[in-house]
Design a protein around this motif. Structure first.
Motif, PDB file in Angstrom:
ATOM      1  N   ASP A 202      42.221  55.685  90.614  1.00  0.00           N
ATOM      2  CA  ASP A 202      41.806  56.247  89.330  1.00  0.00           C
ATOM      3  C   ASP A 202      41.673  55.177  88.250  1.00  0.00           C
ATOM      4  O   ASP A 202      40.753  55.221  87.425  1.00  0.00           O
ATOM      5  N   ASP A 203      42.595  54.224  88.242  1.00  0.00           N
ATOM      6  CA  ASP A 203      42.525  53.159  87.240  1.00  0.00           C
ATOM      7  C   ASP A 203      41.254  52.332  87.416  1.00  0.00           C
ATOM      8  O   ASP A 203      40.619  51.930  86.427  1.00  0.00           O
ATOM      9  N   TYR A 205      38.416  53.369  88.632  1.00  0.00           N
ATOM     10  CA  TYR A 205      37.257  54.144  88.171  1.00  0.00           C
ATOM     11  C   TYR A 205      37.242  54.289  86.651  1.00  0.00           C
ATOM     12  O   TYR A 205      36.178  54.336  86.042  1.00  0.00           O
ATOM     13  N   GLU A 206      38.405  54.339  86.059  1.00  0.00           N
ATOM     14  CA  GLU A 206      38.444  54.404  84.599  1.00  0.00           C
ATOM     15  C   GLU A 206      37.900  53.101  84.008  1.00  0.00           C
ATOM     16  O   GLU A 206      37.179  53.111  82.999  1.00  0.00           O
ATOM     17  N   ARG A 209      34.178  53.325  84.334  1.00  0.00           N
ATOM     18  CA  ARG A 209      33.625  54.260  83.344  1.00  0.00           C
ATOM     19  C   ARG A 209      33.558  53.602  81.968  1.00  0.00           C
ATOM     20  O   ARG A 209      32.565  53.731  81.248  1.00  0.00           O
ATOM     21  N   ALA A 210      34.617  52.887  81.618  1.00  0.00           N
ATOM     22  CA  ALA A 210      34.675  52.253  80.296  1.00  0.00           C
ATOM     23  C   ALA A 210      33.594  51.189  80.134  1.00  0.00           C
ATOM     24  O   ALA A 210      33.130  50.939  79.013  1.00  0.00           O
TER      25      ALA A 210
END
Length: 252
Positions: A202-203, A205-206, A209-210
């Protein structure tokens, strides 16, 4: 091509189509009116995708083979030609990935990545390129990556393979274009599919995304729409193009 072959349903083949981006592409091409060959080494996943295609009113079939096996690919292509008499679209989506520092990568992992991600694409182009050249038309869509042109942590082998896919796309566009066969590629941004989430947390992908100007991650359907365009008559003069579908990640 005889009259029966000209009137036969258009046939599209998608490798690595058992789930994720490949499955979304298969479903979209079925909605576009293609008879879709859902190809994957995992027959159970492909059967589920074909069932969904049929439930939506389309037609499809399962093809279970390893794209890294040249003899298996050639045998499948010969059978496809015998049964359908044509092949109109091929999407080379199959991949096998292991991320890691190049200094730590094992030979078996590198071999498998190259066998599926590069040689598998070559075997598919060899198999279907002759069919398409003989019929004087066809569309091949490969899948590259931003890692082909950007330094990416722990993606040295993967990036090298995708760089080769980009180069192969350009070379085949020149080689097969004279026979009426178009060869292009899509370049996906971050798309958190089930398989990809096994490699990126998740980190990760975050962070992706950012870095994406549109402020969101990609969806399999985003790539399916891009492939649909490249396979359509609207793209009949598009050859040798790498279509980036990444929300602007490449320019960020």
């Amino acid at each position: 091509m005889n009259t029966d072959e000209m009137n036969a349903p258009r046939v599209a083949v998608v490798t690595g189509a058992g789930r994720g981006i490949g499955a979304a592409v298969a479903l979209r091409l079925a909605r576009d009116g293609f008879h879709v060959v859902v190809a994957d080494i995992d027959a159970a996943h492909t059967a589920a995708v074909v069932e969904e295609i049929v439930s939506l009113g389309g037609t499809g079939e399962v093809a279970s083979f390893d794209v890294a096996d040249r003899a298996a690919v050639q045998s499948w292509a010969a059978d496809l030609l015998d049964r359908h008499g044509r092949c109109d679209v091929v999407v080379n989506n199959a991949i096998w990935i292991r991320y890691g520092a190049l200094l730590d990568m094992t030979e078996p992992d590198i071999d498998r990545m190259v066998d599926v991600g590069l040689k598998g694409v070559i075997w598919m182009i060899q198999a279907v390129g002759k069919i398409m050249s003989d019929q004087g038309s066809g569309c091949i869509v490969n899948v590259s990556s931003p890692a082909a042109t950007r330094g990416t942590q722990d993606a040295g082998v993967y990036g090298a393979i995708k760089g080769a896919i980009s180069s192969l796309t350009w070379q085949m566009a020149a080689e097969l274009g004279r026979h009426g066969v178009r060869v292009n590629a899509v370049v996906p941004g971050a798309v958190p599919t089930e398989g990809a989430r096994m490699l990126v947390d998740d980190d990760g992908y975050e962070l992706r995304r950012a870095k994406t100007p549109l402020g969101r991650l990609g969806k399999p359907e985003d790539l399916a729409g891009a492939v649909s365009f490249l396979a359509s008559e609207d793209a009949s003069f598009v050859n040798g193009h790498l279509l980036t579908v990444d929300g602007g990640l490449m320019v960020s």
